[in-house]
Design an enzyme around this catalytic site. Sequence first.
Site, PDB file in Angstrom:
ATOM      1  N   ARG A  53       0.809  -1.218   0.000  1.00 39.30           N
ATOM      2  CA  ARG A  53       0.000   0.000   0.000  1.00 39.30           C
ATOM      3  C   ARG A  53       0.850   1.279   0.000  1.00 39.30           C
ATOM      4  O   ARG A  53       0.570   2.225  -0.722  1.00 39.30           O
ATOM      5  CB  ARG A  53      -0.910  -0.025   1.223  1.00 39.30           C
ATOM      6  CG  ARG A  53      -1.991   1.013   1.148  1.00 39.30           C
ATOM      7  CD  ARG A  53      -2.966   0.894   2.284  1.00 39.30           C
ATOM      8  NE  ARG A  53      -3.625  -0.398   2.329  1.00 39.30           N
ATOM      9  CZ  ARG A  53      -4.193  -0.900   3.426  1.00 39.30           C
ATOM     10  NH1 ARG A  53      -4.151  -0.239   4.550  1.00 39.30           N
ATOM     11  NH2 ARG A  53      -4.798  -2.067   3.398  1.00 39.30           N
ATOM     12  N   LYS A 160      -1.005 -20.895   4.510  1.00 34.52           N
ATOM     13  CA  LYS A 160      -2.097 -21.143   5.451  1.00 34.52           C
ATOM     14  C   LYS A 160      -2.344 -19.934   6.359  1.00 34.52           C
ATOM     15  O   LYS A 160      -1.431 -19.111   6.494  1.00 34.52           O
ATOM     16  CB  LYS A 160      -1.779 -22.380   6.280  1.00 34.52           C
ATOM     17  CG  LYS A 160      -0.609 -22.142   7.237  1.00 34.52           C
ATOM     18  CD  LYS A 160      -0.638 -23.085   8.388  1.00 34.52           C
ATOM     19  CE  LYS A 160       0.314 -22.664   9.442  1.00 34.52           C
ATOM     20  NZ  LYS A 160      -0.084 -21.717  10.427  1.00 34.52           N
ATOM     21  N   ASP A 189       3.346 -25.030   2.208  1.00 28.49           N
ATOM     22  CA  ASP A 189       3.461 -25.506   3.590  1.00 28.49           C
ATOM     23  C   ASP A 189       4.946 -25.552   3.898  1.00 28.49           C
ATOM     24  O   ASP A 189       5.658 -26.423   3.387  1.00 28.49           O
ATOM     25  CB  ASP A 189       2.846 -26.908   3.702  1.00 28.49           C
ATOM     26  CG  ASP A 189       2.881 -27.427   5.125  1.00 28.49           C
ATOM     27  OD1 ASP A 189       3.779 -27.015   5.894  1.00 28.49           O
ATOM     28  OD2 ASP A 189       2.013 -28.241   5.477  1.00 28.49           O
ATOM     29  N   HIS A 190       5.416 -24.617   4.702  1.00 28.78           N
ATOM     30  CA  HIS A 190       6.868 -24.518   4.869  1.00 28.78           C
ATOM     31  C   HIS A 190       7.462 -25.760   5.546  1.00 28.78           C
ATOM     32  O   HIS A 190       8.635 -26.025   5.413  1.00 28.78           O
ATOM     33  CB  HIS A 190       7.258 -23.214   5.572  1.00 28.78           C
ATOM     34  CG  HIS A 190       7.098 -23.227   7.062  1.00 28.78           C
ATOM     35  ND1 HIS A 190       5.890 -23.034   7.669  1.00 28.78           N
ATOM     36  CD2 HIS A 190       7.989 -23.411   8.059  1.00 28.78           C
ATOM     37  CE1 HIS A 190       6.061 -23.093   8.976  1.00 28.78           C
ATOM     38  NE2 HIS A 190       7.332 -23.316   9.249  1.00 28.78           N
ATOM     39  N   GLU A 228       7.533 -26.502  20.421  1.00 26.86           N
ATOM     40  CA  GLU A 228       8.169 -25.180  20.298  1.00 26.86           C
ATOM     41  C   GLU A 228       8.478 -24.636  21.682  1.00 26.86           C
ATOM     42  O   GLU A 228       7.701 -24.836  22.618  1.00 26.86           O
ATOM     43  CB  GLU A 228       7.224 -24.214  19.584  1.00 26.86           C
ATOM     44  CG  GLU A 228       6.950 -24.590  18.163  1.00 26.86           C
ATOM     45  CD  GLU A 228       6.164 -23.499  17.473  1.00 26.86           C
ATOM     46  OE1 GLU A 228       6.782 -22.569  16.965  1.00 26.86           O
ATOM     47  OE2 GLU A 228       4.933 -23.581  17.484  1.00 26.86           O
ATOM     48  N   HIS A 252       0.324 -28.558   9.023  1.00 28.12           N
ATOM     49  CA  HIS A 252       1.691 -29.093   8.930  1.00 28.12           C
ATOM     50  C   HIS A 252       1.737 -30.573   9.334  1.00 28.12           C
ATOM     51  O   HIS A 252       2.328 -31.406   8.658  1.00 28.12           O
ATOM     52  CB  HIS A 252       2.646 -28.339   9.858  1.00 28.12           C
ATOM     53  CG  HIS A 252       2.742 -26.877   9.584  1.00 28.12           C
ATOM     54  ND1 HIS A 252       2.790 -26.359   8.317  1.00 28.12           N
ATOM     55  CD2 HIS A 252       2.816 -25.804  10.417  1.00 28.12           C
ATOM     56  CE1 HIS A 252       2.878 -25.034   8.395  1.00 28.12           C
ATOM     57  NE2 HIS A 252       2.889 -24.681   9.653  1.00 28.12           N
ATOM     58  N   LYS A 352       3.236 -24.933  22.390  1.00 27.52           N
ATOM     59  CA  LYS A 352       4.155 -23.813  22.572  1.00 27.52           C
ATOM     60  C   LYS A 352       4.600 -23.788  24.023  1.00 27.52           C
ATOM     61  O   LYS A 352       3.928 -24.314  24.901  1.00 27.52           O
ATOM     62  CB  LYS A 352       3.464 -22.506  22.216  1.00 27.52           C
ATOM     63  CG  LYS A 352       3.140 -22.420  20.713  1.00 27.52           C
ATOM     64  CD  LYS A 352       3.022 -20.990  20.252  1.00 27.52           C
ATOM     65  CE  LYS A 352       2.655 -20.883  18.783  1.00 27.52           C
ATOM     66  NZ  LYS A 352       3.784 -21.000  17.880  1.00 27.52           N
TER      67      LYS A 352
HETATM   68  C1  BG6 Z   1       3.696 -21.610  11.714  1.00 29.83           C
HETATM   69  C2  BG6 Z   1       2.818 -21.318  12.889  1.00 29.83           C
HETATM   70  O1  BG6 Z   1       2.945 -22.160  10.654  1.00 29.83           O
HETATM   71  O2  BG6 Z   1       4.711 -22.545  12.080  1.00 29.83           O
HETATM   72  C3  BG6 Z   1       3.625 -20.794  14.060  1.00 29.83           C
HETATM   73  O3  BG6 Z   1       1.840 -20.348  12.526  1.00 29.83           O
HETATM   74  C4  BG6 Z   1       4.746 -21.748  14.376  1.00 29.83           C
HETATM   75  O4  BG6 Z   1       2.816 -20.603  15.209  1.00 29.83           O
HETATM   76  C5  BG6 Z   1       5.554 -22.051  13.121  1.00 29.83           C
HETATM   77  O5  BG6 Z   1       5.576 -21.123  15.352  1.00 29.83           O
HETATM   78  C6  BG6 Z   1       6.594 -23.114  13.390  1.00 29.83           C
HETATM   79  O6  BG6 Z   1       7.436 -23.207  12.289  1.00 29.83           O
HETATM   80  P1  BG6 Z   1       8.938 -23.673  12.457  1.00 29.83           P
HETATM   81  O7  BG6 Z   1       9.445 -23.818  11.065  1.00 29.83           O
HETATM   82  O8  BG6 Z   1       9.631 -22.620  13.263  1.00 29.83           O
HETATM   83  O9  BG6 Z   1       8.884 -24.976  13.199  1.00 29.83           O
END
Ligand code: BG6
Length: 505
Positions: A53, A160, A189-190, A228, A252, A352
């Site tokens: 923007r 996502k 999806d990383h 995490e 994931h 978490k």
């Molecule tokens: C994301 C979530 O998709 O994946 C986050 O929205 C999470 O909440 C993250 O922390 C974790 O990814 P990675 O690659 O750090 O394990």
Amino acid sequence: MDACPIPQAAEPCALVIFGASGDLTKRKLLPSLYNLASYHLLPADFSIIGVARRPLSDDVFREQLGKALGELGTQPVDPNLWTRFRGRISYCAGDVDNPETYDKLKQALTASEKQFKTSGNAVFYLSVQPDFFATIAKRLSEAGLLTEEGGRWRRVIIEKPFGHDLASARTLNSQLTSAMKEHQIYRIDHYLGKETAQNLLVFRLGNAIFEPIWNRRYVDHVQLTVAEKIGVEGRGAFYESAGAFRDVMQNHMFMLLALIAMEPPTSLEGEAIRNEKVKLLRSIRQTTPEEALMNTVRGQYGEGMVDGKKVPGYRQEPNVDPNSTVETFAAIKLRIENWRWAGVPFYLRSGKRLPRRTTSIVFRFKTPPLSLFATNEADPIAPNYLIFHIQPDEGITLQVRAKIPGPTICTRSVRLEFDYNQFGDRQPTTGYEKLLYDCMVGDSSLFHRSDMVDAAWQAASPILEAWNNNPPTDFPNYASGTWGPEPAMRLMERDNHHWWTEEKH
Ligand code: BG6
């Protein structure tokens, strides 16, 4: 000798990033593109157009990206490479809901096609709030920017959440598919870009010894953990509408599950792999509300100690309701109803503020039919474990029984370890390189297809419904820095299992 085909640079194209001034561009997209360029995997005929923007000149935008790359890139910046790269970046200011933005973008794409010979091909990366996905898709389509003609291709990447539940996911899918064809949509999806995740298929299907034991006859149960250490890190407002199950498990983790449990595909072609994944996701047993409550555990972190420091509870995080009942931990037991997996429980947990950051997939095999050897009493369980360490220390462990040296036969578990860090030259990555490259070469195998998203929501719905109808009354129920609420341990113990941990074995 390693015999790998030399990877080809992707096809000429422009990458248009919506939300170009955001965090993802600086932290992941730009460093990944730069890394791809340094591995000679970006086409020579390439350009980047940022859309956001705020009015900015091309030069200011380039300066901002250059600074971010220096700070957030995964390798030192080579001034020559950056100069070439920088010259291909431009900026297009505009509101995503305003048709004029798309007229300007069209001109920018035409100019870039002429100047950088991008052949009219384009990837649109929607790095924006999910509420804008449908609007941008619609506007792109109305402006003719998604039309594939004369050999040119147009692809759209979205990240996502793909909906909030089954109904909203279906609405989003139909909004997207009314603007473009399914083959043009790349739902990223990383997790599937992570190195060990990619190795799962190779390990399983590239070695003849594993596939025969990959079934209910040999596997006792399977565990998936995404733990995490961090809390919600300033994303309280988003997390309040998501929770651990929607944020990590339903996407994931279900997709990792599909990858490890699906039938072998007939080829490595994208559709062949995705056909198998969707079949697997559809085989997840639909639970009744009673079963859903019995086979799931929810948790929310309270205050506690992480790395020797006191941290606040979830309810004390910014932008979180002080009485929030959103879960920051979820553990579930699933059944897959097909011939391969009938009777094998799959346990998934994610949370978490747990003691450690770790993602792993653990296969526990059945114990030998006869117990011939005396065991060391301190270590009485003798099954084999196969562990895929997805992060942070990528590797594979096979835990087997071995004789303790000495005059009598006494056994103990030992680990055969494969450590990715000692395997060839590893190039620094963000995890997005493979996914961006795959999109540019049209390989959709690591991306979610709409029927996969639908099947994952269908499997998740009974659980979400049961949870919604039975709000938790004991939150917060685990202290930060611990492995989640007590019932998550009991979920395993009642089946005579325990969560696999680094320390225990
Ligand atoms: C994301 C979530 O998709 O994946 C986050 O929205 C999470 O909440 C993250 O922390 C974790 O990814 P990675 O690659 O750090 O394990």
